[in-house]
Write a protein that holds these residues in place. Structure first.
Motif, mmCIF file in Angstrom:
data_model
loop_
_atom_site.group_PDB
_atom_site.id
_atom_site.type_symbol
_atom_site.label_atom_id
_atom_site.label_comp_id
_atom_site.label_asym_id
_atom_site.label_seq_id
_atom_site.Cartn_x
_atom_site.Cartn_y
_atom_site.Cartn_z
ATOM 1 N N GLN A 1 0.825 -1.208 0.000
ATOM 2 C CA GLN A 1 0.000 0.000 0.000
ATOM 3 C C GLN A 1 0.859 1.258 0.000
ATOM 4 O O GLN A 1 2.051 1.224 0.290
ATOM 5 C CB GLN A 1 -0.916 -0.004 1.227
ATOM 6 C CG GLN A 1 -2.128 -0.874 1.015
ATOM 7 C CD GLN A 1 -2.911 -1.041 2.286
ATOM 8 O OE1 GLN A 1 -2.383 -0.867 3.379
ATOM 9 N NE2 GLN A 1 -4.171 -1.375 2.142
ATOM 10 N N GLU A 2 0.200 2.358 -0.294
ATOM 11 C CA GLU A 2 0.919 3.627 -0.362
ATOM 12 C C GLU A 2 1.059 4.218 1.042
ATOM 13 O O GLU A 2 0.121 4.171 1.828
ATOM 14 C CB GLU A 2 0.137 4.606 -1.246
ATOM 15 C CG GLU A 2 0.825 5.948 -1.393
ATOM 16 C CD GLU A 2 -0.099 6.987 -2.014
ATOM 17 O OE1 GLU A 2 -1.207 6.616 -2.421
ATOM 18 O OE2 GLU A 2 0.308 8.155 -2.063
ATOM 19 N N SER B 1 -0.154 1.966 5.684
ATOM 20 C CA SER B 1 0.820 1.013 5.118
ATOM 21 C C SER B 1 1.943 0.655 6.093
ATOM 22 O O SER B 1 1.681 0.361 7.247
ATOM 23 C CB SER B 1 1.360 1.518 3.795
ATOM 24 O OG SER B 1 2.417 2.415 3.962
#
Lengths: 351, 203
Positions: free
Chosen positions: A77-78, A246
């Protein structure tokens, strides 16, 4: 490790020390990370069983790989950093939490002679490192530049500082009895502590109340339920982690569980005999000490999960009252009683 | 070699973070640099073999004092323009302090050149093989017992003073009586009524 690299591999002492220490650190840290992943799964399974649910059961056999799937997910994920956050500190906070959770394992003895750093101020090192843990939370709360994380950071800092006082006195009682700050010595002092055949300070009537205080304080110190006021979702969204996503969030998560495991290990080491079997009986020593230690750690982790699944969350004033008005006087009283008993015990013995 | 490397690492970080403590614009950053300086000073003490003092430095200063600093600094709304306004007014006093500090540093450097301390010729010699904590304990509880207890009394008086100064009896707040709350049972608060229809409820 150093002597292995010096004698078998043939490195000069400085390099042997360096390589040996790095290898030992990896030998502790990597299995610890694996243990954290599995313990998160165990926590969810225990919690689910107590709530008559199934818990994670899709990824892998019995859902064993659930934690790794979650890890992969957050890894991909970012990382979102809020525009008004203090960027450097925002990223530093989870790193501090994670690192502090790892460094204390340097002094935990896994078996006779099996400890990374056998320093004679081991217990003070544990206290020092656990007092650093508060910075991860407080910096995260401030750097997020958001109201809920900030409230949560203030709560967390006050909570950890308060319970460290009680923990400090509990440790003093243990140190008085063992006569050393070295964790390995504390464990060996527990051998045959009661009637010469029961191992563990916790079986001592003067130290058992301290063991209970330490167990509850360690739940408060690691912000576990019922003391998870920093993450009370009904009041503070997700507390100091609200703005994190994240890997930054995952580091908090891993650090939290590594801390829980550490507190379980400390409970086992300080009061219940560490790597020693519960009874001083020769056949029990056939089992390697590390297995006994792990069994005790897992037992205390089960207690942690059990409490989390059954006890409702404290109110903040109740939390502070418990820390300052009950645990602090109680632990002070028992420090006096323990030292008084030890003085009585040596009346007439030349110093 | 590891010793030397570690010394220069810790010493350099102490100096740099101390400089950043006084130059950084954000007060929270300043406190965090101060904490880094404390931490590396503890590292230096470990290197000279004073591991007990090093751990106490971390526990007391980093773990308690700096947390309180950070608390205060985070809550305060510090206006830097206002703080800098009195620069010319306080300049003479600042200069005097700076001169005194430089003189102290010069004297300290001069003392360094007189050679090493003979550890064997101290007033109260202690066996070098004894661990730090035991050595300090021996001195504190024998030779310096009265001074030590006097220091304890001073701290006790300070603590009582702080409590007396800040304590106020609030009459407008509703206190909780915890033992009463714990002793309360459901039959004290609820009752089971077989209510006839159409007669209303009596509370």
């Amino acid at each position: 490790m150093t002597s292995f690299f010096q004698n078998t591999v043939g490195l000069p002492y400085d390099w042997a020390w360096f390589v040996g220490t790095v290898v030992s650190i990896l030998l502790i840290a990597l299995p610890l990370m694996l243990a954290v992943a599995m313990i998160i799964y165990a926590d969810r399974k225990i919690w689910a069983a107590m709530a008559l649910r199934r818990g994670p059961n899709v990824v892998g056999p019995f859902g064993l790989l659930q934690s790794f799937a979650d890890g992969l997910k957050v890894f991909l994920q970012e990382t979102i950093i809020p525009t008004s956050a203090n960027k450097g500190l925002f990223l530093l906070a989870p790193i501090i939490t994670f690192t502090v959770a790892l460094i204390v394992w340097a002094v935990v003895p896994f078996q006779e002679g099996m400890v990374l750093s056998n320093i004679n101020v081991g217990l003070l090192y544990v206290l020092a490192a656990s007092s650093l843990g508060v910075y991860g939370i407080i910096i995260a709360g401030w750097a997020s530049n958001s109201k809920y994380p900030f409230y949560s950071a203030l709560r967390g800092a006050a909570q950890m500082v308060s319970y460290e006082v009680a923990i400090g006195f509990v440790l003093i009682a243990v140190v008085l009895w063992a006569g050393s700050f070295n964790l390995s010595t504390i464990v060996t002092e527990q051998k045959g502590h009661i009637f010469g055949f029961i191992n563990g300070f916790g079986f001592n009537p003067l130290l058992f109340p301290m063991a209970v205080v330490f167990l509850i304080s360690s739940m408060a110190e690691t912000q576990r339920a019922p003391f998870d006021l920093t993450e009370a979702e009904s009041e503070l969204v997700a507390g100091y982690q609200t703005e994190y996503s994240s890997m930054a969030f995952a580091l908090f998560w891993l650090g939290e569980y590594a801390n829980v495991l550490l507190m379980c290990a400390l409970n086992a080491t300080l009061f219940w005999g560490g790597w020693l079997p519960p009874v001083d009986w020769a056949p029990l020593y056939m089992v390697p000490g590390i297995i006994w230690l792990f069994a005790k750690i897992l037992f205390f982790f089960f207690v942690f999960s059990w409490v989390r699944a059954t006890v409702p969350r404290y109110r903040y004033d109740q939390l502070m009252r418990l820390g300052w008005k009950i645990f602090l006087p109680l632990s002070l009283l028992f420090v006096f009683m323990v030292s008084g008993y030890l003085m009585l015990d040596r009346v007439g013995v030349p110093a | 070699m590891i010793h030397t490397l570690a010394f220069y690492l810790f010493a350099a970080v102490v100096v740099v973070s101390a400089a950043l403590t006084i130059t950084s614009r954000n007060p929270v950053h300043a406190v965090l640099w101060l904490i880094l300086a404390f931490f590396n000073a503890a590292g230096l003490m470990v290197l000279v073999g004073a591991e007990f003092i090093a751990m106490l430095l971390v526990i007391v200063y980093v773990g308690a004092v700096a947390v309180l600093f950070l608390f205060v600094v985070m809550m305060l709304d510090i206006d830097f323009a206002e703080l800098r306004a009195g620069f010319v007014r306080y300049l003479p006093l600042g200069l005097v302090l700076a001169v005194a500090l430089v003189a102290e540093i010069l004297i300290a450097v001069g003392a360094w050149s007189t050679g090493r301390i003979e550890l064997g010729r101290r007033i109260a010699p202690i066996d070098g093989a004894l661990p730090n904590i035991e050595a300090i304990g021996h001195l504190l509880y024998t030779r310096y017992l009265y001074v030590f207890e006097g220091a304890g009394l001073v701290l006790l008086v300070a603590m009582i003073g702080a409590i007396v100064l800040t304590h106020r009896n609030r009459t407008d707040s509703h206190r909780q009586n915890v033992s009463r709350q714990v002793a309360r049972r459901s039959k004290d608060a609820t009752r089971n009524v077989n209510q006839p229809v159409g007669q209303g409820v009596e509370l």
